[in-house]
Scaffold this active site. Structure first.
Site, mmCIF file in Angstrom:
data_model
loop_
_atom_site.group_PDB
_atom_site.id
_atom_site.type_symbol
_atom_site.label_atom_id
_atom_site.label_comp_id
_atom_site.label_asym_id
_atom_site.label_seq_id
_atom_site.Cartn_x
_atom_site.Cartn_y
_atom_site.Cartn_z
ATOM 1 N N LYS A 117 0.819 -1.213 0.000
ATOM 2 C CA LYS A 117 0.000 0.000 0.000
ATOM 3 C C LYS A 117 0.848 1.256 0.000
ATOM 4 O O LYS A 117 0.506 2.246 -0.623
ATOM 5 C CB LYS A 117 -0.927 0.019 1.225
ATOM 6 C CG LYS A 117 -2.094 -0.922 1.078
ATOM 7 C CD LYS A 117 -3.168 -0.590 2.092
ATOM 8 C CE LYS A 117 -4.366 -1.490 1.873
ATOM 9 N NZ LYS A 117 -5.407 -1.291 2.863
ATOM 10 N N LYS A 200 -4.942 -9.269 -6.766
ATOM 11 C CA LYS A 200 -6.151 -9.481 -5.970
ATOM 12 C C LYS A 200 -7.287 -8.560 -6.449
ATOM 13 O O LYS A 200 -7.022 -7.420 -6.832
ATOM 14 C CB LYS A 200 -5.790 -9.146 -4.515
ATOM 15 C CG LYS A 200 -6.809 -9.516 -3.491
ATOM 16 C CD LYS A 200 -6.368 -9.069 -2.104
ATOM 17 C CE LYS A 200 -6.443 -7.572 -1.918
ATOM 18 N NZ LYS A 200 -6.381 -7.091 -0.542
ATOM 19 N N LYS A 203 -11.238 -3.177 -3.799
ATOM 20 C CA LYS A 203 -12.139 -2.041 -3.974
ATOM 21 C C LYS A 203 -11.398 -0.870 -4.606
ATOM 22 O O LYS A 203 -12.001 0.020 -5.172
ATOM 23 C CB LYS A 203 -12.695 -1.530 -2.636
ATOM 24 C CG LYS A 203 -12.676 -2.505 -1.509
ATOM 25 C CD LYS A 203 -13.224 -1.921 -0.211
ATOM 26 C CE LYS A 203 -12.998 -2.946 0.884
ATOM 27 N NZ LYS A 203 -13.574 -2.749 2.129
HETATM 28 P P1 TYM Z 1 -10.755 -5.531 4.234
HETATM 29 O O1 TYM Z 1 -11.787 -4.527 4.585
HETATM 30 O O2 TYM Z 1 -9.696 -5.161 3.237
HETATM 31 O O3 TYM Z 1 -11.457 -6.847 3.713
HETATM 32 C C1 TYM Z 1 -12.493 -7.452 4.464
HETATM 33 C C2 TYM Z 1 -12.428 -8.956 4.311
HETATM 34 O O4 TYM Z 1 -12.560 -9.327 2.935
HETATM 35 C C3 TYM Z 1 -11.479 -10.182 2.568
HETATM 36 N N1 TYM Z 1 -11.116 -9.923 1.161
HETATM 37 C C4 TYM Z 1 -10.964 -10.876 0.235
HETATM 38 N N2 TYM Z 1 -11.096 -12.216 0.304
HETATM 39 C C5 TYM Z 1 -10.881 -12.927 -0.825
HETATM 40 N N3 TYM Z 1 -10.529 -12.352 -2.019
HETATM 41 C C6 TYM Z 1 -10.375 -11.012 -2.122
HETATM 42 N N4 TYM Z 1 -10.053 -10.458 -3.289
HETATM 43 C C7 TYM Z 1 -10.601 -10.210 -0.958
HETATM 44 N N5 TYM Z 1 -10.543 -8.877 -0.708
HETATM 45 C C8 TYM Z 1 -10.856 -8.722 0.595
HETATM 46 C C9 TYM Z 1 -10.348 -9.809 3.507
HETATM 47 O O5 TYM Z 1 -9.408 -10.855 3.616
HETATM 48 C C10 TYM Z 1 -11.090 -9.548 4.794
HETATM 49 O O6 TYM Z 1 -11.334 -10.767 5.472
HETATM 50 N N6 TYM Z 1 -7.606 -5.480 8.122
HETATM 51 C C11 TYM Z 1 -8.886 -5.979 7.635
HETATM 52 C C12 TYM Z 1 -10.060 -5.582 8.494
HETATM 53 C C13 TYM Z 1 -9.924 -5.902 9.923
HETATM 54 C C14 TYM Z 1 -10.036 -7.170 10.540
HETATM 55 C C15 TYM Z 1 -9.877 -6.946 11.926
HETATM 56 C C16 TYM Z 1 -10.257 -8.450 10.039
HETATM 57 C C17 TYM Z 1 -9.705 -4.993 10.922
HETATM 58 N N7 TYM Z 1 -9.686 -5.624 12.119
HETATM 59 C C18 TYM Z 1 -9.927 -7.991 12.828
HETATM 60 C C19 TYM Z 1 -10.303 -9.491 10.951
HETATM 61 C C20 TYM Z 1 -10.140 -9.265 12.339
HETATM 62 C C21 TYM Z 1 -9.130 -5.433 6.242
HETATM 63 O O7 TYM Z 1 -8.582 -4.445 5.846
HETATM 64 O O8 TYM Z 1 -10.061 -6.108 5.549
#
Ligand code: TYM
Length: 340
Positions: A117, A200, A203
């Protein structure tokens, strides 16, 4: 003897821009599946994480409502699960600070998502983006969560959470935090970009054609799959035949994720089929699964007051679990409880 922890699931999703099919298959669908008698389930719209990069305030509010609506429309039941937005439970930020003092700079430097990032811009990104994994550890450990369902891209952050828990337990000579298990399951743990199967689906990708958004209409979904990059070969009968064909593999995995089958079963059905047959079948399946969800999302998003009330109730339940855990952390660390 090792402490016993209540089986509890925690996971979070950032309200930063629209939700994609990657979020749905990699996370949301798995979260829904984990509701039930085996676990207490706590799900969070992580707005504190979203502002690690600039968010327009009005957009942040709208995204928070969109994520909450998507979770409810996909089957998160607020009677079974705790659903709330992170900023309303200050325990997260407070424990996050304590974990900033446990985590080592060297650990943060190894986080691949930060490197991706920040890119060449590492001097200019926010300090929050760098510290983000220790806030994520606080999200999880404030609930003594034992299981964290996430997509593949979050695995390293959950491993860091284990390192933070272990170092805290070791430094303070306690058996206080569990070593949380990442739960990375199903055929679509890493949904890839429709235009480049080595990247990947996210968004924030450059072109909207790279991703399926949860709010896309049927025509848009069909067009995006029709234009998705593939190769000239037909589908093989065995998984082995998709080796070195990342775009083809991705579409098969998406089909498998949407239809609750293994990729092997999908290939058994489509062996020998060309893209002219597979892509329309995939589009039809995606529309059948996503259209009822997006319709319900729109209905829920039309009443943000109702969503706020629901998130607020969830926040109270979340606070009731996490505040006493933070108070114990204060005692362990040696903070004087001068107000109680
Ligand atoms: P975030 O908001 O980027 O994504 C949310 C969830 O979606 C999954 N994900 C995907 N899975 C499969 N293929 C993809 N292309 C894909 N894009 C996103 C992510 O793996 C995630 O599970 N840091 C985390 C948010 C977070 C969190 C936490 C998660 C904050 N605190 C505590 C678990 C526990 C994040 O940025 O996810």
């Amino acid at each position: 003897m090792a402490a016993q922890f209540t089986p509890r699931v925690f996971s979070g999703i950032k309200p930063s821009g629209g939700l994609t099919l990657g979020n749905y298959l990699g996370a949301i669908k798995r979260w829904v599946a984990m509701q039930g008698p085996e676990f207490e389930t706590v799900y969070c719209v992580v707005d504190l994480h979203a502002i690690t990069v600039w968010q327009d305030p009005a957009d942040l509010r709208a995204s928070t409502h969109e994520v909450a609506a998507a979770l409810l429309a996909s089957g998160i039941d607020p009677k079974t699960s705790i659903l709330f937005n992170q900023s309303q439970v200050s325990v997260h930020a407070e424990l996050g600070w304590i974990f900033n003092c446990i985590a080592r700079v060297g650990w943060m430097n190894r986080m691949t998502q930060f490197k991706d990032k920040a890119g060449k811009n590492a001097e200019k990104v926010s300090l929050g983006l760098y510290a983000y994994p220790s806030l994520m550890a606080a999200d999880i450990l404030a609930y003594h969560a034992t299981h964290v369902p996430v997509g593949e891209d979050q695995k390293q952050h959950v491993e860091l959470t284990r390192d933070i828990a272990a170092k805290f337990n070791h430094d303070y000579k306690v058996d206080f935090f569990p070593l949380t298990e990442p739960v990375i399951e199903g055929p679509a743990t890493r949904v890839m970009n429709l235009r480049d199967g080595t990247k990947k689906m996210s968004k924030s990708g450059e072109s909207d054609m790279e991703r399926i958004n949860m709010l896309d209409d049927a025509d848009t979904i069909a067009k995006k799959f029709r234009k998705a990059r593939t190769d000239p070969d037909p589908l093989p009968g065995e998984l082995e035949g998709l080796k070195d064909r990342p775009e083809a593999r991705n579409l098969v995995d998406i089909y498998a994720g949407l239809s609750d089958q293994s990729p092997e079963a999908v290939l058994a059905e489509f062996a020998g089929a060309g893209w002219g047959r597979f892509k329309p079948a995939l589009a039809e399946l995606a529309v059948a699964k996503l259209a009822p969800i997006s319709e319900e999302m729109r209905r829920l998003m039309a009443d943000p007051g109702e969503l706020d009330a629901l998130l607020g109730k969830g926040a109270e339940k979340a606070e009731a679990i996490s505040r006493p855990i933070l108070q114990q952390v204060h005692d362990i660390v040696g903070f004087v409880r001068s107000r109680s």
